[in-house]
Design a protein around this motif. Structure first.
Motif, PDB file in Angstrom:
ATOM      1  N   PRO A  26      39.322  46.851  37.883  1.00 12.52           N
ATOM      2  CA  PRO A  26      40.359  45.924  37.443  1.00 12.52           C
ATOM      3  C   PRO A  26      40.000  44.483  37.794  1.00 12.52           C
ATOM      4  O   PRO A  26      39.373  44.222  38.823  1.00 12.52           O
ATOM      5  N   ALA A  27      40.356  43.564  36.929  1.00 13.44           N
ATOM      6  CA  ALA A  27      40.147  42.138  37.167  1.00 13.44           C
ATOM      7  C   ALA A  27      41.456  41.426  36.893  1.00 13.44           C
ATOM      8  O   ALA A  27      42.096  41.651  35.859  1.00 13.44           O
ATOM      9  N   LEU A  51      29.549  36.912  36.977  1.00 12.65           N
ATOM     10  CA  LEU A  51      30.808  36.403  37.508  1.00 12.65           C
ATOM     11  C   LEU A  51      31.940  37.400  37.271  1.00 12.65           C
ATOM     12  O   LEU A  51      32.780  37.632  38.151  1.00 12.65           O
ATOM     13  N   ALA A  52      31.948  38.011  36.105  1.00 15.87           N
ATOM     14  CA  ALA A  52      32.961  39.031  35.815  1.00 15.87           C
ATOM     15  C   ALA A  52      32.817  40.229  36.739  1.00 15.87           C
ATOM     16  O   ALA A  52      33.823  40.776  37.228  1.00 15.87           O
ATOM     17  N   ASP A  53      31.589  40.639  36.992  1.00 12.15           N
ATOM     18  CA  ASP A  53      31.352  41.802  37.848  1.00 12.15           C
ATOM     19  C   ASP A  53      31.808  41.565  39.290  1.00 12.15           C
ATOM     20  O   ASP A  53      31.965  42.519  40.063  1.00 12.15           O
ATOM     21  N   ALA A  54      32.036  40.307  39.637  1.00  2.37           N
ATOM     22  CA  ALA A  54      32.593  39.986  40.954  1.00  2.37           C
ATOM     23  C   ALA A  54      34.099  40.161  40.981  1.00  2.37           C
ATOM     24  O   ALA A  54      34.732  39.936  42.015  1.00  2.37           O
ATOM     25  N   GLY A  55      34.670  40.576  39.833  1.00  2.94           N
ATOM     26  CA  GLY A  55      36.088  40.900  39.798  1.00  2.94           C
ATOM     27  C   GLY A  55      36.949  39.926  39.021  1.00  2.94           C
ATOM     28  O   GLY A  55      38.143  39.783  39.308  1.00  2.94           O
ATOM     29  N   HIS A  56      36.370  39.268  38.010  1.00  3.22           N
ATOM     30  CA  HIS A  56      37.112  38.260  37.264  1.00  3.22           C
ATOM     31  C   HIS A  56      37.062  38.533  35.757  1.00  3.22           C
ATOM     32  O   HIS A  56      36.188  39.241  35.266  1.00  3.22           O
ATOM     33  N   ILE A  57      38.013  37.939  35.047  1.00  2.00           N
ATOM     34  CA  ILE A  57      37.980  37.891  33.585  1.00  2.00           C
ATOM     35  C   ILE A  57      37.417  36.527  33.227  1.00  2.00           C
ATOM     36  O   ILE A  57      37.998  35.499  33.585  1.00  2.00           O
ATOM     37  N   VAL A  58      36.289  36.494  32.525  1.00  2.00           N
ATOM     38  CA  VAL A  58      35.574  35.243  32.280  1.00  2.00           C
ATOM     39  C   VAL A  58      35.562  34.926  30.788  1.00  2.00           C
ATOM     40  O   VAL A  58      35.237  35.787  29.966  1.00  2.00           O
ATOM     41  N   ARG A 234      28.027  30.123  46.833  1.00  2.00           N
ATOM     42  CA  ARG A 234      29.036  29.066  46.915  1.00  2.00           C
ATOM     43  C   ARG A 234      30.146  29.285  45.888  1.00  2.00           C
ATOM     44  O   ARG A 234      31.329  29.119  46.189  1.00  2.00           O
ATOM     45  N   LEU A 235      29.764  29.645  44.667  1.00  2.00           N
ATOM     46  CA  LEU A 235      30.751  29.820  43.604  1.00  2.00           C
ATOM     47  C   LEU A 235      31.677  30.995  43.896  1.00  2.00           C
ATOM     48  O   LEU A 235      32.906  30.876  43.797  1.00  2.00           O
ATOM     49  N   LEU A 236      31.106  32.130  44.245  1.00  2.00           N
ATOM     50  CA  LEU A 236      31.929  33.312  44.500  1.00  2.00           C
ATOM     51  C   LEU A 236      32.795  33.113  45.743  1.00  2.00           C
ATOM     52  O   LEU A 236      33.943  33.579  45.786  1.00  2.00           O
ATOM     53  N   ASN A 237      32.266  32.402  46.724  1.00  2.00           N
ATOM     54  CA  ASN A 237      33.062  32.122  47.921  1.00  2.00           C
ATOM     55  C   ASN A 237      34.251  31.221  47.581  1.00  2.00           C
ATOM     56  O   ASN A 237      35.359  31.409  48.115  1.00  2.00           O
ATOM     57  N   LEU A 238      34.041  30.245  46.716  1.00  2.00           N
ATOM     58  CA  LEU A 238      35.131  29.370  46.285  1.00  2.00           C
ATOM     59  C   LEU A 238      36.279  30.188  45.703  1.00  2.00           C
ATOM     60  O   LEU A 238      37.444  30.002  46.069  1.00  2.00           O
ATOM     61  N   PHE A 239      35.944  31.100  44.799  1.00  2.00           N
ATOM     62  CA  PHE A 239      36.996  31.898  44.164  1.00  2.00           C
ATOM     63  C   PHE A 239      37.614  32.895  45.145  1.00  2.00           C
ATOM     64  O   PHE A 239      38.817  33.161  45.097  1.00  2.00           O
ATOM     65  N   ASP A 240      36.808  33.435  46.043  1.00  2.00           N
ATOM     66  CA  ASP A 240      37.357  34.360  47.040  1.00  2.00           C
ATOM     67  C   ASP A 240      38.343  33.652  47.970  1.00  2.00           C
ATOM     68  O   ASP A 240      39.306  34.265  48.448  1.00  2.00           O
ATOM     69  N   GLU A 241      38.118  32.383  48.222  1.00  2.00           N
ATOM     70  CA  GLU A 241      39.012  31.647  49.108  1.00  2.00           C
ATOM     71  C   GLU A 241      40.347  31.326  48.445  1.00  2.00           C
ATOM     72  O   GLU A 241      41.390  31.325  49.117  1.00  2.00           O
ATOM     73  N   VAL A 242      40.331  31.050  47.144  1.00  2.00           N
ATOM     74  CA  VAL A 242      41.598  30.726  46.477  1.00  2.00           C
ATOM     75  C   VAL A 242      42.324  31.995  46.008  1.00  2.00           C
ATOM     76  O   VAL A 242      43.539  31.947  45.778  1.00  2.00           O
ATOM     77  N   TRP A 243      41.567  33.086  45.873  1.00  2.00           N
ATOM     78  CA  TRP A 243      42.173  34.363  45.493  1.00  2.00           C
ATOM     79  C   TRP A 243      41.772  35.425  46.510  1.00  2.00           C
ATOM     80  O   TRP A 243      40.900  36.272  46.245  1.00  2.00           O
ATOM     81  N   PRO A 244      42.368  35.407  47.695  1.00  2.00           N
ATOM     82  CA  PRO A 244      41.995  36.398  48.714  1.00  2.00           C
ATOM     83  C   PRO A 244      42.186  37.813  48.208  1.00  2.00           C
ATOM     84  O   PRO A 244      43.148  38.108  47.494  1.00  2.00           O
ATOM     85  N   ARG A 245      41.264  38.671  48.577  1.00  2.00           N
ATOM     86  CA  ARG A 245      41.342  40.068  48.128  1.00  2.00           C
ATOM     87  C   ARG A 245      42.122  40.896  49.131  1.00  2.00           C
ATOM     88  O   ARG A 245      42.170  40.605  50.292  1.00  2.00           O
TER      89      ARG A 245
END
Length: 245
Positions: A26-27, A51-58, A234-245
């Protein structure tokens, strides 16, 4: 998993692609991927899929849609004078204001695809400034914005993204090539000051030894695997910080 989609705007129909995790996971959160000057192609598809495989809809839209069919180009296209002129004509003819307007439709397309809450933006080369401009224009809908080897982020132009810094509520990351004529040190300093005085949570990081385009695999002779992997962290960390899992 890639899905081709058409997005209607005031100026026509944008050809775009939606990417979801290949493993069917799920994303929930959406990301707009603003292309570089060579346009959508397999190299950018692979980046969007990662980027999608990291859990996002791109969403990867063709910002040059107003010109109809073109190319295809790859990272070496600037070495061909005819291709370079075609690309520069489309680049000059696709203004920040156009992409700003289009981005409302991109945000709606992500919502229709199931993205929940504020989205993220990331842009490369010409897309870097557009990722920041979108964050300022749709500040209530964009939680994070990243630019990598973005050009003219703080130029003298009236539509320079740094002029909108005070409107940005998103967390911002800017990855700068060590030597980049499209974003010289004086622009970096101007952007840093605009973001600081605008109260933007931001990082500007210099990738010493990297050249413009170092993140994109088909920029032959410029792509740097070590630098590219650092950019992914850096990119994936940015998104992980604003969208904590």
């Amino acid at each position: 998993m890639k899905q081709d989609v058409d997005i209607k705007t005031a100026d026509g129909v944008v050809k775009a692609a939606l990417f979801r995790p290949d493993n069917g996971a799920p994303a929930e959160h959406g990301v707009i991927f603003y292309m570089d000057a060579m346009g959508p192609r397999s190299s950018l598809d692979s980046m969007a899929q990662r980027l999608a495989d990291a859990g996002h809809i791109v969403l990867l839209p063709d910002l040059f849609y107003r010109f109809g069919a073109y190319g295809p180009f790859d990272g070496s296209a600037f070495g061909n004078p005819a291709s370079r002129e075609t690309i520069m004509t489309m680049l000059r003819g696709t203004t920040q204001e156009m992409t700003k307007r289009d981005s409302a439709a991109f945000l709606d397309a992500l919502s229709a695809a199931g993205a929940k809450g504020p989205v993220g933006t990331v842009g490369y080369c010409m897309g870097g400034g557009r990722a920041l401009t979108a964050a300022a224009t749709y500040s209530d809908r964009i939680a994070a914005a990243a630019s990598f080897h973005g050009g003219n982020l703080a130029s003298d132009a009236e539509d320079s993204p740094h002029r909108l810094a005070a409107d940005i509520k998103a967390r911002v990351y800017v990855g700068v090539a060590g030597v980049d004529n499209s974003f010289p040190p004086e622009q970096s300093a101007r952007l840093a000051e605009a973001l600081r005085t605008g109260g933007v949570d931001h990082i500007i990081e210099n990738y010493i030894g990297m050249a413009h385009g170092w993140t994109v695999p088909d920029h032959h002779g410029v792509y740097d695997e070590t630098g590219a992997e650092r950019h992914w962290k850096r990119l994936l960390n940015l998104f992980d910080e604003v969208w904590p899992r």
